[in-house]
Design an enzyme around this catalytic site. Structure first.
Site, short mmCIF file in Angstrom:
data_model
loop_
_atom_site.label_atom_id
_atom_site.label_comp_id
_atom_site.label_asym_id
_atom_site.label_seq_id
_atom_site.Cartn_x
_atom_site.Cartn_y
_atom_site.Cartn_z
N ASN A 157 0.97 -1.05 0.11
CA ASN A 157 -0.36 0.03 -0.07
C ASN A 157 0.66 1.17 -0.11
O ASN A 157 0.59 1.79 -0.32
CB ASN A 157 -0.81 0.21 1.14
CG ASN A 157 -0.43 -0.06 2.54
OD1 ASN A 157 0.54 -0.07 2.67
ND2 ASN A 157 -0.60 0.45 3.54
N GLU A 255 4.54 -3.23 12.50
CA GLU A 255 3.65 -2.63 12.11
C GLU A 255 2.86 -3.19 11.70
O GLU A 255 2.39 -3.87 10.86
CB GLU A 255 4.25 -1.15 11.13
CG GLU A 255 5.37 -0.62 11.98
CD GLU A 255 4.89 -0.11 13.02
OE1 GLU A 255 3.79 0.82 12.72
OE2 GLU A 255 5.67 0.62 13.32
N CYS A 289 -3.07 1.90 6.34
CA CYS A 289 -2.92 1.64 7.91
C CYS A 289 -3.27 2.14 9.03
O CYS A 289 -3.95 2.03 10.27
CB CYS A 289 -1.25 0.49 8.83
SG CYS A 289 -0.65 -0.08 7.96
N GLU A 469 8.61 3.25 13.58
CA GLU A 469 9.16 3.27 12.25
C GLU A 469 9.17 5.36 12.57
O GLU A 469 8.57 5.79 13.19
CB GLU A 469 8.38 2.75 11.38
CG GLU A 469 8.69 1.49 11.41
CD GLU A 469 8.21 1.22 10.43
OE1 GLU A 469 9.40 1.14 9.54
OE2 GLU A 469 7.42 0.35 9.32
C1 UN1 Z 1 0.21 3.26 6.11
O1 UN1 Z 1 -1.02 3.05 5.75
O2 UN1 Z 1 0.53 1.70 6.31
O3 UN1 Z 1 0.52 8.77 7.78
C2 UN1 Z 1 1.33 4.30 6.12
C3 UN1 Z 1 0.11 7.96 6.81
C4 UN1 Z 1 1.45 8.05 5.60
C5 UN1 Z 1 1.66 7.30 5.68
C6 UN1 Z 1 0.80 5.24 5.99
N1 UN1 Z 1 2.56 8.37 6.41
O4 UN1 Z 1 -1.46 8.26 6.63
#
Ligand code: UN1
Length: 502
Positions: A157, A255, A289, A469
């Site tokens: 993603n 993660e 995420c 991270e």
């Molecule tokens: C993810 O969805 O795995 O904060 C990372 C955010 C992005 C990173 C997402 N800078 O939505």
């Protein structure tokens, strides 16, 4: 610089050269917006390929470790510059391989650029502490030292941002890397590794092996020489990775899943909240995420908010992410499409009210793609599965609540804890929420997505194992502390004992 995307058949990158997989097998990567278009063939690597990559990394390690960090940084600064120069081409490739709209794939490359410049700056810092000793004529100081080979497993993603989150800090600390990207988006890792190589990262310092999790990711985690393992993906796989890493006492960063909520209180700026919810729920087709999959709305504005949200989400233009007019692209693969559809059925059976979408879209230009309509469930209650489980698609559960107290209870009542947000005009409520939301990241009057690279990123509960991270926090994953005591008294001084006589 070299053309990144000429050959439809790609190879692993091991010991500074592009190599066919020893398995002789390849996986086809299809464009999710046009399943009749092949993006390329990518290695379906096995244990022998992983072994070769780890050996190459081990061999390159002593020299890279002993290269002064500011010299390592110069190479990374060049890499950041190359990523910047190729931003558009890399974004196009990324949209073709995993579907998100160009605006967002440009953002993904930008996140990798940001991380590269931020971490390259660490080449002249990597600060430790100097501190007084409890004894006279004695000096105490600490250094960050590299660990060895890092095995990095990344998701589809954020196909360039997340490989950069893991490999750039690993490299600045002096480790060597074996990267295993998701089989749904390997081209972005090919582009990323090409940029690093072009910038001057020496042979063997960064290696790329492509393939499936069980066949290629698992041997990387299990290899005794990968002393650091970093994984982004599902909670179920993360547990396996963590268990294996624990058996071998490896550094391990996980993660994992999320079930992020946005709270909208009666006193919120509703238009602002609406914009934030649309972006967090349907941006990246809900496949972050950090995506908001729950919106908890106070009863005074619930009806109005739901109506406006449904109206606006219904207007989103769904299509090929390469078309600049598109606001929401396809989902990544057929399996995800089926999972999303199955959760829609679950939601209906649980008694939630389907207000929008809930179906695949196949009309006109969408016929060959994996498109799912923006989907809104209303009257969702906290124990429903659609309010508890990560769906990873454009599906949002809207939940009415009485006020802040209940909103916090709902928001915190899940197994995950990555990101959260509250919309309110009341600073006291905002600060209480910021303190009490049990997530690694919390936003006030902003959506759950949009973390910046110089701050820690990660979550509580089943979202991870306590590591972070990004930011300086991630240096703890990719280095160990060495504490050095220098006694220049010329005599034996015994800590904890001789101090009494002073
Ligand atoms: C993810 O969805 O795995 O904060 C990372 C955010 C992005 C990173 C997402 N800078 O939505």
């Amino acid at each position: 610089m070299a053309t990144f995307n000429a050959a439809p058949t790609h190879r692993n990158f091991i010991a500074g050269e592009w190599r066919d997989p020893l398995t002789g097998e390849y996986l086809e990567s299809l464009n999710p917006a046009h399943q009749d278009e092949t993006v390329g063939l990518f290695p379906r690597s096995g244990k022998e390929d992983v072994d070769a990559a780890v050996n190459a990394a081990l061999e390159a390690y002593p020299r890279w470790r002993d290269t002064p960090a500011p010299r390592r940084a110069e190479i990374l600064f060049r890499a950041g510059q190359l990523l910047l120069e190729n931003k558009d081409a890399f974004a196009q490739d990324m949209t073709r391989e995993m579907g998100k709209v160009l605006l967002e794939t440009r953002g993904d490359v930008q996140e990798a650029i940001d991380m590269t410049f931020f971490m390259a700056g660490e080449g002249r810092r990597l600060y430790g502490v100097t501190t007084p000793s409890e004894l006279p004529n004695k000096l105490c100081l600490t250094f960050r030292v590299p660990i060895g080979v890092a095995g990095l497993i990344t998701p589809w993603n954020f196909p360039m941002a997340i490989p950069s989150w893991k490999s750039i800090p690993a490299l600045i600390c002096g480790n060597c890397v074996v990267l295993k990207p998701a089989e749904d988006a390997p081209l972005s890792s090919v582009n990323f590794v090409n940029a690093l190589t072009e910038a001057g990262v020496p042979a063997g310092v960064v290696n790329l092996v492509m393939g499936e999790g069980a066949e290629c990711g698992a041997p990387l985690v299990a290899h005794p020489a990968t002393r650091i393992v970093s994984f982004t993906g599902s909670t179920a796989v993360g547990r396996e990775v963590g268990a294996e890493a624990a058996r071998q006492l490896k550094h391990c960063n996980l993660e994992l899943g999320g079930k992020n909520a946005i709270i909208v209180l009666d006193d919120a700026n509703l238009e602002l909240a609406l914009e934030g919810c649309l972006w967090a729920a349907f941006g990246t087709t809900g496949q972050r995420c950090t995506a908001a999959s729950r919106i908890i709305v106070q009863k005074g504005v619930y009806g109005k908010f739901l109506e406006r949200l449904t109206e606006r989400a219904g207007e989103l233009r769904v299509g090929d992410g390469l078309d600049p007019r598109t606001q929401m692209g396809p989902v990544v693969n057929r399996q995800q499409l089926d999972t999303i559809a199955s959760y829609v059925e679950i939601g209906k059976q649980e008694g939630a009210k389907l207000r929008l979408g809930g179906r695949r879209m196949t009309g006109g230009d969408l016929a060959q793609g994996l498109f799912f309509a923006p989907t809104i469930f209303a009257e969702v209650t906290p124990n429903m599965r659609i309010a508890q489980e990560e769906i990873f698609g454009p599906v949002v559960a809207v939940m009415p609540c009485d006020g802040l107290e209940q909103a916090l209870e709902f928001a915190n009542g899940v197994a995950y804890g990555l990101s959260s947000a509250i919309y309110t005009a009341d600073v006291n409520r905002a600060m209480r929420a910021a303190r009490e939301l049990q997530t690694g990241i919390a936003y006030v009057n902003a959506p759950t997505i949009g973390a910046e690279v110089h701050l820690p990123f990660g979550g509580t509960k089943n979202t991870g194992n306590g590591h972070r991270e990004s930011g300086l926090a991630t240096l703890d994953v990719y280095s160990e502390w060495k504490t050095v005591y220098v006694d220049y008294s010329g005599a034996l001084q015994r800590a904890q004992i001789d101090t009494e006589e002073l």
